[in-house]
Write a protein that holds these residues in place. Structure first.
Motif, short mmCIF file in Angstrom:
data_model
loop_
_atom_site.label_atom_id
_atom_site.label_comp_id
_atom_site.label_asym_id
_atom_site.label_seq_id
_atom_site.Cartn_x
_atom_site.Cartn_y
_atom_site.Cartn_z
N LEU A 364 10.81 -14.53 1.13
CA LEU A 364 9.74 -13.65 1.58
C LEU A 364 9.65 -12.40 0.72
CD1 LEU A 364 7.55 -12.97 3.63
CD2 LEU A 364 9.32 -12.08 5.13
N ARG A 365 10.79 -11.79 0.41
CA ARG A 365 10.79 -10.58 -0.41
C ARG A 365 10.26 -10.86 -1.81
NH1 ARG A 365 15.67 -9.38 2.52
NH2 ARG A 365 16.90 -10.51 0.96
N ALA A 366 10.51 -12.05 -2.32
CA ALA A 366 10.03 -12.38 -3.66
C ALA A 366 8.53 -12.62 -3.70
CB ALA A 366 10.77 -13.62 -4.17
N ALA A 367 7.93 -13.00 -2.56
CA ALA A 367 6.51 -13.35 -2.56
C ALA A 367 5.61 -12.25 -2.04
CB ALA A 367 6.29 -14.61 -1.71
N ALA A 368 6.15 -11.31 -1.24
CA ALA A 368 5.30 -10.32 -0.57
C ALA A 368 4.95 -9.16 -1.49
CB ALA A 368 6.01 -9.79 0.68
N PRO A 369 3.77 -8.57 -1.32
CA PRO A 369 3.43 -7.35 -2.06
C PRO A 369 4.09 -6.14 -1.42
CG PRO A 369 1.63 -7.96 -0.62
CD PRO A 369 2.66 -9.03 -0.46
N ARG A 370 4.04 -5.03 -2.11
CA ARG A 370 4.55 -3.77 -1.56
C ARG A 370 3.48 -3.16 -0.67
NH1 ARG A 370 5.60 1.73 -5.07
NH2 ARG A 370 6.16 3.10 -3.30
N VAL A 371 3.87 -2.80 0.55
CA VAL A 371 2.93 -2.26 1.53
C VAL A 371 3.23 -0.79 1.76
CG1 VAL A 371 2.02 -2.45 3.87
CG2 VAL A 371 2.74 -4.51 2.65
N THR A 372 2.20 0.06 1.62
CA THR A 372 2.34 1.50 1.82
C THR A 372 1.38 1.96 2.90
OG1 THR A 372 2.89 1.79 -0.52
CG2 THR A 372 2.24 3.76 0.71
N PRO A 373 1.87 2.43 4.04
CA PRO A 373 0.97 2.95 5.08
C PRO A 373 0.65 4.41 4.84
CG PRO A 373 3.20 2.82 5.93
CD PRO A 373 3.27 2.33 4.50
N VAL A 374 -0.57 4.81 5.12
CA VAL A 374 -0.98 6.21 5.07
C VAL A 374 -1.68 6.53 6.38
CG1 VAL A 374 -1.16 6.38 2.57
CG2 VAL A 374 -3.11 5.57 3.89
N GLY A 375 -1.37 7.69 6.95
CA GLY A 375 -1.96 8.06 8.23
C GLY A 375 -3.30 8.74 8.07
N GLU A 376 -3.74 9.38 9.13
CA GLU A 376 -5.04 10.07 9.11
C GLU A 376 -5.02 11.30 8.21
OE1 GLU A 376 -7.89 10.09 11.45
OE2 GLU A 376 -7.53 8.09 12.21
N ASP A 377 -3.86 11.96 8.10
CA ASP A 377 -3.77 13.20 7.33
C ASP A 377 -3.29 12.94 5.90
OD1 ASP A 377 -4.52 14.61 9.60
OD2 ASP A 377 -2.44 14.79 10.28
N PHE A 378 -3.89 11.96 5.25
CA PHE A 378 -3.49 11.64 3.89
C PHE A 378 -4.15 12.58 2.89
CE2 PHE A 378 -6.89 8.65 5.21
CZ PHE A 378 -7.90 9.08 4.40
N ASP A 379 -3.57 12.60 1.70
CA ASP A 379 -4.15 13.38 0.61
C ASP A 379 -5.30 12.59 0.00
OD1 ASP A 379 -2.34 15.44 0.89
OD2 ASP A 379 -0.85 14.44 -0.39
N VAL A 380 -6.48 13.17 0.02
CA VAL A 380 -7.65 12.49 -0.53
C VAL A 380 -7.64 12.63 -2.04
CG1 VAL A 380 -10.17 12.40 -0.50
CG2 VAL A 380 -8.91 12.95 1.58
N ALA A 381 -8.07 11.58 -2.71
CA ALA A 381 -8.11 11.60 -4.17
C ALA A 381 -9.02 12.74 -4.65
CB ALA A 381 -8.62 10.27 -4.69
N ARG A 382 -8.69 13.27 -5.83
CA ARG A 382 -9.44 14.41 -6.35
C ARG A 382 -10.84 14.05 -6.77
NH1 ARG A 382 -4.80 17.32 -10.15
NH2 ARG A 382 -3.34 17.77 -8.44
N ASP A 383 -11.06 12.78 -7.10
CA ASP A 383 -12.40 12.37 -7.52
C ASP A 383 -13.40 12.60 -6.38
OD1 ASP A 383 -14.60 10.10 -7.72
OD2 ASP A 383 -13.82 10.44 -9.74
N GLU A 384 -14.55 13.18 -6.73
CA GLU A 384 -15.53 13.54 -5.71
C GLU A 384 -16.04 12.32 -4.95
OE1 GLU A 384 -17.45 16.20 -3.42
OE2 GLU A 384 -16.13 16.68 -5.12
#
Length: 703
Positions: A364-384
């Motif tokens: 499973l570890r060899a096949a799964a992608p990396r998962v990153t959760p972000v909440g509501e108060d995430f940093d928005v990308a600088r691009d407008e």
């Protein structure tokens, strides 16, 4: 009473001489059984010389008529009237269609039997095995056999029926089994299929797994032994992939695809090939759950949590449950597969009826992608543009890395369209139409180079001068940004990168493995060649915040279906999910452990008394009709009523035009509840109740 309407024995005696006495007639002999069956006089129809009684299921969807009726088989139809054929009979003065299910020597009917009018076709389209399956499904859901037969048997097409029978395909060669070695209990399951032993399993597929190929392997394993297999998938895109894989392994002549979108002739032609035993592997969508495959050895349902597996027609059978009953009745095997796991599948595992087929953690570890959760108060990308699309900085970087690796990026948005809803940009009050109070939305597009103004979703009147009635602001903001609007904003954030959308009427089946943004709604994710480099699962709160018992389970299923299309973490695959990391559903995605989440869901439903721990029925209709049925419904000992609750909008007095009541019983009393609902419906139909009512057992939506 007038002489025209009076019976003859009430008319006055005529004023004429009495007639001469006649000779006393001979005493009549007692009537024989053959006379009761309608033994004809000269010039009348004669009954068949053998098995003159036909038991017919008439095509009338009334619960009090849900039983076979006896008719006489005329001598001229003796050869044509075979069990399972279509017939026409006279019922209540009208000619109706029906199916002849059995022929017998005797009848328990005390009066004279009517004759069959004609045999529509001698093709035995309702063999005993299919009749038993349909009767079982009708009893399980408290419905009528005629309703199930409409779902199970396609309409007749005379030209297709008259064509020469298709030649049976030879048994295929057994396929390779190496891919199943990655799963614990996978080889044991295949061994049971080879040996013909019934084995039931719940398979959790690895991310990135070529699951159509795996299903083709188990089906071909069964077909190599000369037995049949039925594989049911949610939609036509899945069907095309599974059919192609089965045809490659077993041969094109050994597999047939059944789907409602086929024309009447082709659909009936393929269905007849299955009925006559010409093909051993059947793949299809929902209606294929009743496919009359000969000597079945395996039934498969893929992604059983998809609501497409629930038939929208009464009595609303579910593919998983019908295939489970068929596997039990025929001592065949059942495989419930998917990337996620439902509480119903978990119930089968915990009860011991099915065994889990899981991959070891290293695999499973060899096949799964990396998962990153972000909440509501995430940093928005600088691009407008990315800020306008509410794109987190980590998601922005993940997409750029995917493009740098030459792979596309998937963006899942839980709303379709442009901007599903608008609100005041200052106080967040919902924006409403001044004419009808309907919700405002942005239709998209432009007029003379200027964007179209907001318009009402109910009456369509544009709002050119919006002003918030709460705070007076003239600014608007999107409540939830739809797929098309997200595609526009992301297109500006990633100039030079193609943007493609998939959803609603424009669903893509696949995309090339080149840098591109693929924006889609849940369930419309196309397959990317070589896998996606990243998947951005936006607005997770919109899925998790729904008022639905299955909101968490459904959200995880949709997330895992999208994340399974991403490359492994070792190849740079990344999944960014817009939800709080502490939630159980998010943790299940991060750890790629849907069985753990399904166990939590099942435990909570046991505690609350919800399916599948209990069986429930939904009764919907007008308040009077619902109350009338409940007064006439004898509940089992464990029966409990929840409601009634109003459905839809209320009038000025707080009353609703429709109400719903939930009936809850233990699983042991499930059959008794179905029988009680059927009997209550029969009494309503017998007294010709005017107001319709909707009965559904085991509904997916309870809230």
């Amino acid at each position: 009473m007038s002489s025209e309407s009076a019976p003859l024995w009430d008319l006055p005696e005529p004023s004429r001489p009495a007639p001469a006495p006649k000779a006393k007639p001979a005493r009549a002999k007692p009537a024989k059984a053959s006379a009761r069956l309608g033994q004809p006089r000269k010039g009348q129809q004669r009954p068949a010389p053998e098995l003159p009684v036909a038991r017919v299921v008439v095509d009338i969807p009334l619960a009090h008529l849900d039983r076979p009726f006896d008719y006489q088989v005329p001598e001229k139809l003796h050869e044509a009237a075979v069990p399972g054929c279509r017939v026409r009979v006279r019922f209540a003065g009208q000619l109706v269609d029906g199916f002849l299910v059995e022929r017998s020597e005797t009848t328990e009917y005390e009066r004279k039997l009517a004759f069959l009018e004609r045999v529509t076709s001698s093709e035995p389209v309702l063999p005993p095995a299919l009749h038993a399956v349909c009767r079982s499904a009708a009893d399980r859901y408290g419905g009528t056999l005629s309703d199930i037969l409409r779902l199970a048997i396609p309409p007749r097409h005379a030209k297709a029926e008259g064509e020469p029978p298709r030649e049976p395909a030879p048994p295929p060669e057994p396929p390779e089994r190496a891919a199943w070695a990655k799963y614990q209990a996978g080889p044991a399951f295949l061994d049971a299929l080879v040996q013909g032993r019934p084995a039931n399993a719940v398979w959790q597929a690895l991310p990135g797994e070529d699951w159509p190929r795996r299903l083709a392997e188990v089906a071909t394993t069964v077909a190599a032994r000369g037995r049949g297999a039925v594989l049911v998938v949610p939609d036509h895109r899945d069907l095309a992939r599974v059919h192609e894989a089965c045809a490659e392994l077993a041969g094109a002549d050994a597999v047939v695809a059944l789907i409602a979108g086929l024309g009447p002739a082709e659909r009936y032609r393929r269905w007849l090939a299955v009925l006559r035993g010409a093909v051993r592997i059947v793949v299809g969508t929902r209606a294929a759950m009743f496919a009359p495959v000969a000597d079945p050895g395996l039934f498969v349902v893929w992604d059983d949590g998809d609501d497409l597996h629930l038939d929208p027609h009464a009595p609303y059978p579910h593919v998983r449950d019908v295939l489970m009953d068929r596997a039990h009745a025929t001592r065949s095997s059942l495989l419930v597969g998917g990337f996620a796991r439902t509480a119903e599948a978990q119930f089968l595992v915990e009860s011991g009826w099915a065994q889990p087929v899981l991959a070891a953690r290293p695999e499973l570890r060899a096949a799964a992608p990396r998962v990153t959760p972000v909440g509501e108060d995430f940093d928005v990308a600088r691009d407008e543009a990315a800020r306008a699309a509410r794109l987190p900085a980590v998601a922005f970087e993940a997409a750029r890395q995917a493009f740098g690796a030459g792979a596309p990026a998937l963006v899942q948005v839980p709303r379709r369209g442009y901007v599903p809803g608008l609100a005041c940009g200052q106080c967040r009050t919902s924006a409403r139409c001044r004419r009808c109070a309907g919700p405002l939305t942005l239709p998209g597009g432009s007029v003379d180079g200027a964007p179209k103004p907001p318009a009402c979703r109910w009456c369509g009147v544009p709002e050119t001068a919006f002003r918030c009635p709460a705070c007076g602001s003239v600014r608007l903001r999107a409540v939830i940004v739809g797929a098309k609007r997200t595609a526009e904003e992301l297109g500006r954030a990633f100039p030079g990168v193609p943007v493609r959308t998939s959803g609603a009427a424009e669903v893509l089946a696949s995309v090339p493995g080149k840098p591109a943004l693929v924006v889609c709604t849940p369930g419309a994710e196309p397959v990317a060649e070589g896998g996606y480099g990243a998947a951005l699962l936006l607005d997770g709160w919109a899925l998790l915040g729904r008022q639905d018992l299955r909101a968490g389970e459904e959200t995880l299923r949709r997330w895992m279906a999208a994340a399974a299309l991403v490359r492994p973490a070792a190849s740079g695959g990344r999944v960014v999910v817009g939800a709080e990391a502490g939630m159980a559903v998010v943790q299940a995605l991060v750890r790629w452990d849907p069985s753990w989440h399904a166990g939590l869901e099942l435990a909570e439903r046991r505690e609350l008394g919800f399916p599948p721990a209990m069986r429930m029925a939904s009764v919907e209709g007008s308040p009077g009709a619902v109350a009338e049925l409940l007064d006439d419904l004898p509940l089992p000992d464990s029966g409990e009523l929840l409601g009634p609750v109003p459905i839809g909008e209320l009038d000025d007095e707080g009353n609703a035009a429709r109400e719903r009541v939930l009936v809850r019983v233990t699983r042991a009393d499930g059959k008794a509840l179905a029988a009680a609902l059927h009997d209550a419906s029969a009494r309503r139909d017998a007294r010709k109740a005017a107001e319709p009512i909707r009965l559904q057992l085991d509904p997916l939506a309870l809230i």
